[in-house]
Write an enzyme that holds these catalytic residues in place. Structure first.
Site, short mmCIF file in Angstrom:
data_model
loop_
_atom_site.label_atom_id
_atom_site.label_comp_id
_atom_site.label_asym_id
_atom_site.label_seq_id
_atom_site.Cartn_x
_atom_site.Cartn_y
_atom_site.Cartn_z
N CYS A 138 -35.14 -24.54 13.10
CA CYS A 138 -33.89 -25.12 13.57
C CYS A 138 -34.14 -26.18 14.65
O CYS A 138 -34.61 -27.26 14.32
CB CYS A 138 -32.92 -24.04 14.03
SG CYS A 138 -31.20 -24.64 14.16
N HIS A 182 -32.70 -20.36 9.46
CA HIS A 182 -33.20 -19.30 10.35
C HIS A 182 -33.74 -18.10 9.57
O HIS A 182 -32.99 -17.15 9.29
CB HIS A 182 -32.08 -18.83 11.27
CG HIS A 182 -31.72 -19.80 12.35
ND1 HIS A 182 -32.40 -19.86 13.55
CD2 HIS A 182 -30.76 -20.76 12.39
CE1 HIS A 182 -31.87 -20.81 14.29
NE2 HIS A 182 -30.87 -21.38 13.61
N GLU A 231 -35.43 -15.83 10.77
CA GLU A 231 -35.45 -14.70 11.70
C GLU A 231 -34.08 -14.05 11.86
O GLU A 231 -33.97 -13.00 12.51
CB GLU A 231 -35.99 -15.15 13.07
CG GLU A 231 -35.01 -15.84 13.99
CD GLU A 231 -34.74 -17.31 13.65
OE1 GLU A 231 -34.18 -18.01 14.52
OE2 GLU A 231 -35.08 -17.76 12.53
#
Length: 236
Positions: A92, A182, A184
């Site tokens: 990002c 993302h 994560e």
């Protein structure tokens, strides 16, 4: 065991952090059993010597490369130098910062924020890249960004894109990889961020917050991107 530096370029909003922890913890969980060490991006002079590391991850941030600060240029230079020796992954804001460091403009996306669970499509190069090994051509991912890289940096290869942000992932040389989305995030974190940013989303387009929230689902295949990246590190 590989040793990975996670460079925190910002923190989650207070309400999200209170419920779910912060960015570094999210990466550490998915990079296990790699030994994760954390450092804050500012001041960049506090970053460790890359020679003692096996890889570097750069997190997302509430900061914007479109509003440059001295630490951003310092970190970008440090990352390019580190990538001469070890793998670097930008996520990002990290993706945008690497794009900027490699010579491409970062801009506010004229299509507005991209939030919630969205799909990206791997290119032929993306399907062949170890970062996306074993993943489908159309991949559901978690998104939370207003800025984007509108074009590839010189010498970069497009790995994934979609209609909202054409450069969703790129590779540059053997060791730099960057993803706009993302890996994560899980559904709960994405939902918490959308709730926290509800006013921002609806200011960009009325109803966008509800649209983003209704799109959210788990994305276990996207989470495998970090395991794929870890598998390519020295000491793995």
């Amino acid at each position: 065991m590989p040793r990975v530096l996670v460079i925190r370029t910002g923190s989650a909003p207070d309400d999200v952090r209170a419920a779910h922890g912060d960015f570094t913890e999210w990466f550490a969980a998915l990079l296990a059993p790699a030994a994760v060490v954390a450092a804050d991006a500012e001041p960049a002079g506090a970053l460790p010597d890359a020679r003692g590391l096996d890889g570097v991850v750069v997190t997302g941030s509430l900061a914007s490369v479109t509003r440059p600060e001295p630490w951003m240029d310092a970190l970008g230079g440090w990352l390019l130098a580190a990538a001469e020796q070890i793998p670097v992954l930008g996520v990002c804001f990290g993706h945008q910062l690497l794009g900027h460091a490699l010579g491409v403009r970062v801009e506010r996306n004229p299509r507005g924020p991209e939030a919630g669970t969205r799909e990206v499509t791997l290119t032929r190069a993306g399907r062949a890249d170890p970062l996306f090994q074993g993943l489908p051509e159309r991949l559901a991912v978690q998104q939370s960004h207003s800025d984007h890289v509108p074009a590839l940096p010189p010498g970069a290869v497009l790995l994934a894109g979609n209609g909202h942000a054409p450069v969703q992932a790129f590779g540059h040389g053997p060791r730099i990889r960057a993803v706009q989305f993302h890996p994560e995030f899980d559904a709960a974190r994405t939902r918490a961020l959308c709730e926290s940013e509800r006013e921002l989303l609806d200011a960009a387009r009325p109803g966008l917050a509800v649209e983003a929230l209704s799109s959210i689902r788990e994305t276990p295949e996207a989470a495998r991107i970090l395991a794929n990246w870890r598998a390519g590190l020295g000491g793995a």
